[in-house]
Design a protein around this motif. Structure first.
Motif, PDB file in Angstrom:
ATOM      1  N   MET A   1      47.229-131.552  49.498  1.00  9.31           N
ATOM      2  CA  MET A   1      47.181-130.198  48.909  1.00  9.31           C
ATOM      3  C   MET A   1      47.194-129.145  50.003  1.00  9.31           C
ATOM      4  O   MET A   1      47.979-128.228  49.996  1.00  9.31           O
ATOM      5  CB  MET A   1      45.930-130.083  48.011  1.00  9.31           C
ATOM      6  N   VAL A   5      50.062-126.284  51.121  1.00  4.83           N
ATOM      7  CA  VAL A   5      49.794-124.850  51.287  1.00  4.83           C
ATOM      8  C   VAL A   5      50.262-124.398  52.674  1.00  4.83           C
ATOM      9  O   VAL A   5      50.955-123.382  52.818  1.00  4.83           O
ATOM     10  CB  VAL A   5      48.286-124.556  51.087  1.00  4.83           C
ATOM     11  N   ALA A   8      54.041-124.362  52.850  1.00  2.00           N
ATOM     12  CA  ALA A   8      54.629-123.236  52.110  1.00  2.00           C
ATOM     13  C   ALA A   8      54.566-121.964  52.957  1.00  2.00           C
ATOM     14  O   ALA A   8      55.553-121.213  53.062  1.00  2.00           O
ATOM     15  CB  ALA A   8      53.889-123.033  50.792  1.00  2.00           C
ATOM     16  N   ALA A  90      44.891-113.378  47.264  1.00  2.00           N
ATOM     17  CA  ALA A  90      44.544-113.432  45.837  1.00  2.00           C
ATOM     18  C   ALA A  90      44.791-114.819  45.253  1.00  2.00           C
ATOM     19  O   ALA A  90      44.360-115.117  44.149  1.00  2.00           O
ATOM     20  CB  ALA A  90      45.361-112.396  45.070  1.00  2.00           C
ATOM     21  N   ARG A  91      45.514-115.650  45.993  1.00  6.71           N
ATOM     22  CA  ARG A  91      45.789-117.023  45.515  1.00  6.71           C
ATOM     23  C   ARG A  91      44.571-117.912  45.778  1.00  6.71           C
ATOM     24  O   ARG A  91      43.756-117.599  46.665  1.00  6.71           O
ATOM     25  CB  ARG A  91      46.987-117.629  46.266  1.00  6.71           C
ATOM     26  N   PRO A  92      44.503-119.030  45.071  1.00  8.57           N
ATOM     27  CA  PRO A  92      43.345-119.917  45.310  1.00  8.57           C
ATOM     28  C   PRO A  92      43.485-120.719  46.600  1.00  8.57           C
ATOM     29  O   PRO A  92      43.600-121.949  46.592  1.00  8.57           O
ATOM     30  CB  PRO A  92      43.353-120.822  44.065  1.00  8.57           C
ATOM     31  N   ILE A  93      43.539-120.014  47.705  1.00  9.71           N
ATOM     32  CA  ILE A  93      43.570-120.667  49.022  1.00  9.71           C
ATOM     33  C   ILE A  93      42.495-120.025  49.892  1.00  9.71           C
ATOM     34  O   ILE A  93      42.137-118.862  49.676  1.00  9.71           O
ATOM     35  CB  ILE A  93      44.946-120.548  49.727  1.00  9.71           C
TER      36      ILE A  93
ATOM     37  N   MET B  55      38.374-109.098  44.059  1.00  8.21           N
ATOM     38  CA  MET B  55      39.296-110.113  44.563  1.00  8.21           C
ATOM     39  C   MET B  55      38.708-110.879  45.753  1.00  8.21           C
ATOM     40  O   MET B  55      39.331-111.805  46.262  1.00  8.21           O
ATOM     41  CB  MET B  55      40.616-109.475  44.999  1.00  8.21           C
ATOM     42  N   LEU B  75      37.466-119.626  44.941  1.00  5.46           N
ATOM     43  CA  LEU B  75      38.764-120.213  44.607  1.00  5.46           C
ATOM     44  C   LEU B  75      38.897-120.391  43.098  1.00  5.46           C
ATOM     45  O   LEU B  75      39.965-120.176  42.529  1.00  5.46           O
ATOM     46  CB  LEU B  75      38.944-121.559  45.318  1.00  5.46           C
ATOM     47  N   LYS B  78      39.717-117.084  41.624  1.00 11.64           N
ATOM     48  CA  LYS B  78      41.075-116.646  41.962  1.00 11.64           C
ATOM     49  C   LYS B  78      42.142-117.410  41.174  1.00 11.64           C
ATOM     50  O   LYS B  78      43.241-116.907  40.977  1.00 11.64           O
ATOM     51  CB  LYS B  78      41.311-116.786  43.477  1.00 11.64           C
ATOM     52  N   ARG B  79      41.813-118.622  40.735  1.00  8.20           N
ATOM     53  CA  ARG B  79      42.764-119.383  39.901  1.00  8.20           C
ATOM     54  C   ARG B  79      43.009-118.674  38.584  1.00  8.20           C
ATOM     55  O   ARG B  79      44.011-118.907  37.936  1.00  8.20           O
ATOM     56  CB  ARG B  79      42.209-120.782  39.611  1.00  8.20           C
ATOM     57  N   TYR B  83      46.840-110.566  40.738  1.00  6.54           N
ATOM     58  CA  TYR B  83      46.514-109.293  41.406  1.00  6.54           C
ATOM     59  C   TYR B  83      47.771-108.592  41.906  1.00  6.54           C
ATOM     60  O   TYR B  83      48.639-109.213  42.516  1.00  6.54           O
ATOM     61  CB  TYR B  83      45.582-109.573  42.588  1.00  6.54           C
ATOM     62  N   TYR B 103      54.520-117.642  46.675  1.00  4.48           N
ATOM     63  CA  TYR B 103      53.241-117.364  46.013  1.00  4.48           C
ATOM     64  C   TYR B 103      52.919-118.431  44.958  1.00  4.48           C
ATOM     65  O   TYR B 103      51.762-118.808  44.780  1.00  4.48           O
ATOM     66  CB  TYR B 103      53.260-115.982  45.367  1.00  4.48           C
ATOM     67  N   LEU B 106      51.452-121.484  46.495  1.00  4.73           N
ATOM     68  CA  LEU B 106      50.044-121.258  46.854  1.00  4.73           C
ATOM     69  C   LEU B 106      49.161-121.271  45.604  1.00  4.73           C
ATOM     70  O   LEU B 106      47.979-121.588  45.667  1.00  4.73           O
ATOM     71  CB  LEU B 106      49.881-119.927  47.597  1.00  4.73           C
ATOM     72  N   GLN B 107      49.772-120.909  44.479  1.00  7.34           N
ATOM     73  CA  GLN B 107      49.038-120.903  43.203  1.00  7.34           C
ATOM     74  C   GLN B 107      48.865-122.324  42.678  1.00  7.34           C
ATOM     75  O   GLN B 107      48.066-122.571  41.784  1.00  7.34           O
ATOM     76  CB  GLN B 107      49.832-120.058  42.192  1.00  7.34           C
ATOM     77  N   GLY B 108      49.636-123.261  43.243  1.00  3.25           N
ATOM     78  CA  GLY B 108      49.519-124.652  42.808  1.00  3.25           C
ATOM     79  C   GLY B 108      50.667-125.096  41.927  1.00  3.25           C
ATOM     80  O   GLY B 108      50.649-126.212  41.404  1.00  3.25           O
ATOM     81  N   SER B 151      52.197-111.121  40.295  1.00  2.00           N
ATOM     82  CA  SER B 151      50.841-111.077  39.733  1.00  2.00           C
ATOM     83  C   SER B 151      50.745-111.903  38.444  1.00  2.00           C
ATOM     84  O   SER B 151      49.659-112.315  38.049  1.00  2.00           O
ATOM     85  CB  SER B 151      50.413-109.634  39.465  1.00  2.00           C
ATOM     86  N   LEU B 153      52.319-114.789  37.937  1.00  2.00           N
ATOM     87  CA  LEU B 153      52.540-116.223  38.199  1.00  2.00           C
ATOM     88  C   LEU B 153      51.328-117.054  37.784  1.00  2.00           C
ATOM     89  O   LEU B 153      50.192-116.683  38.081  1.00  2.00           O
ATOM     90  CB  LEU B 153      52.789-116.450  39.691  1.00  2.00           C
TER      91      LEU B 153
END
Lengths: 258, 302
Positions: A1, A5, A8, A90-93, B55, B75, B78-79, B83, B103, B106-108, B151, B153
């Motif tokens: 994972m 990240v 990317a 703002a992403r879950p990282i 945030m 985290l 943020k999931r 934003y 992006y 990074l969001q998964g 935002s 996504l």
């Protein structure tokens, strides 16, 4: 994972670097090296293979250092200036992942530039009649590790200061660390125990870029390849130093208001 | 579980000139799931600092903020949030599709699902034709659309938007409004800051007004509109409405005009005029100005 990240983020840095045509500059510089060496070969200057190799590795070291520093120094500050840092964070990282991904991208972009320059320099040296030696592979490998460390140092400095200050200090460290270490070694013998301890401390925290540069060995003929355990040790030192730098950058960046 | 909660939130920071700034001073509010809330205030009121706290870009000096009960900036929180920053210059050498792909990863999101989501969102924000052009060739409004698309996504449950209409033309604003209303219909919560009071009026369920880091007004938009709405009648014949009207005056030729702040008094007045056998010439409802309310409320708080 995490690797996904990092990759990317790194791919974004690499793609931007390619599209920004940074590598075109590298290719042009390489062409200049080739043309200059080719001209020497054309006029049939004999016995200058050592000089050609010395020139080749010096120019290669110089240009790749410039590219490493200029690519890395602006990564974080540009993200803040353009406000693109916000959608990233703002992403879950985690912020560590962000730094690691950016560093990975900077290292890959620098390595790509180095490989292009190396290929062009190799062609130029072949044109000049220089034959291939195993130590040249070790030179390239160690140089790439050294460039990775330099990227880590520059990224860390850019977390603490402005991009221009970070770039300037990185140049000082990259080109001056060997001189500083030599100066410290000379002063060590005649110093007090307290100062000796201080010199040891400075020496231990400075990146030992000189260790990664076996260019002078490559330039001079009849040098045997470096023992593999030395290469392994340097690789381990490079990874550990870059990792330490990354942690230092993270310690500043992790709770920094952006 | 509330979508957003801030409790006695304080944000202090040291400005570039070395002065300590107390940007947010004991701010407490809640945003309910599925609600659209406008966050208003003059420049420097503390809006962006509050959004940044939500945030996790800035740590609160005191107090707390949470998203669906999760600590803001975690985290897990943020999931669940999308934003939009104020005026971002997205990577000039990437295309909108590549930007969203970055992006999204990074969001998964992965693979074909990511590609489909990125393409669909860019189509939705009107960038279908421009998704493969470099960001550096896009106008400010188009970049804002890239920002809006990113935002959205991952279908976030909460959208936090900072000056969302910045750079958008009237058509873009209308499209954005429709897009956000559609998201709200699907259950998404919207919390946004804006200086565009007309947008706020058209989109919001509720407004929060802050000044100097403090909440000075919190009102459902419909209640505020009702409060600001005024009625005016014009009639012929001398019937006094002084006791009911905000303003009452004679226009001449035995014609009078009266203005009322609420419907109840208006109805009473109409009844009185008609009982006296006078003729009502005109009845007008005037929508109040949110801008005037904004200026007056800020003025009172200053």
């Amino acid at each position: 994972m995490k690797l996904r990240v990092w990759w990317a983020l790194a791919r974004g840095v690499l793609l931007e670097s390619l599209r920004r045509k940074d590598l075109w500059v590298v290719a042009i510089l390489g062409m200049i090296i080739m043309a200059a060496s080719g001209a020497l070969g054309f006029f049939g200057v004999d016995g200058l293979q050592t000089f050609a190799k010395d020139l080749g590795v010096t120019v290669l070291g110089l240009f790749s250092t410039v590219i490493a520093i200029l690519t890395t120094a602006r990564l974080l500050p540009d993200e803040i200036r353009n406000r693109t840092l916000y959608p990233l964070l703002a992403r879950p990282i985690s912020r560590f992942d962000l730094l690691a991904g950016k560093l990975m991208g900077a290292i890959l972009a620098t390595w790509l530039a180095f490989v292009i320059l190396l290929a062009l320099t190799s062609v130029a040296l072949l044109m000049f009649g220089v034959r291939f030696e195993a130590i040249m592979v070790q030179y390239a490998l160690l140089k790439m590790v050294g460039l990775g460390v330099l990227c880590a140092v520059t990224l860390t400095l850019s977390a603490f200061m402005t991009p221009s200050a970070a770039a300037t200090l990185s140049f000082v460290v990259a080109f001056g660390s060997s001189m500083i270490v030599r100066g410290l070694t000379m002063a060590y013998e005649t110093s007090s125990p307290a100062m000796q301890w201080f010199f040891k401390f400075i020496n231990s925290i400075l990146p030992q870029f000189g260790l990664f540069d076996i260019g002078p060995r490559v330039a001079n003929e009849n040098w045997a390849p470096v023992p593999l355990w030395v290469v392994g040790g340097l690789l381990a030192y490079g990874v550990a130093y870059a990792g330490g730098m990354l942690l230092l950058a993270w310690s500043k960046f992790r709770s920094q208001a952006v | 579980m509330q979508a957003i909660v801030t409790e006695d939130l304080h944000v202090r920071y040291r400005a570039k000139n070395g002065q300590n700034v107390h940007a947010v001073q004991g701010l407490s509010f809640e945003v309910h799931p599925g609600e659209i809330v406008g966050f208003l205030g003059p420049n420097g009121a503390g809006k962006s600092s509050t959004l940044k706290c939500l945030m996790g870009f800035v740590q609160p000096s005191a107090g707390s903020c949470s998203v669906f009960g999760l600590p803001a900036g975690s985290l897990e929180a943020k999931r669940r949030i999308g934003y939009l920053p104020e005026v971002a210059l997205y990577y000039p050498y990437l295309t909108p599709l590549e930007t969203l792909t970055l992006y999204g990863e990074l969001q998964g999101l992965r693979g074909s699902a990511l590609k489909r989501a990125a393409t669909d969102l860019l189509e939705q924000v009107g960038l279908g034709q421009a998704m493969n052009k470099l960001n550096r060739s896009l106008s400010k409004g188009m970049l804002q659309r890239v920002g809006i698309a990113q935002s959205l996504l991952g279908d976030p449950e909460v959208l936090v938007l900072d000056e969302m209409t910045s750079g958008l033309d009237p058509i873009g604003r209308k499209e954005l409004r429709e897009l956000l209303k559609a998201r709200q219909a699907q259950g998404t919560t919207l919390f946004f800051s804006s200086h565009e009071l007309s947008e706020v009026e058209m989109l919001c369920d509720r407004i929060l007004l802050i000044h100097q880091g403090k909440l000075i007004e919190e009102r459902p938009i419909q209640a505020l509109k009702d409060e600001l709405r005024q009625f005016e009648i014009t009639y012929q014949g001398a019937v006094s409405l002084v006791d009911l009207a905000l303003e009452w005056n004679e226009l001449g030729h035995n014609t009078y005009r009266a203005r009322f702040s609420d419907k109840h008094n208006l109805l009473k007045a109409l009844d009185r005029v008609q009982r006296e056998g006078r003729a009502v010439v005109d009845v007008v409802a005037q929508e109040g100005s949110l801008e005037e309310f904004f200026v007056e409320t800020i003025g009172r708080a200053a």
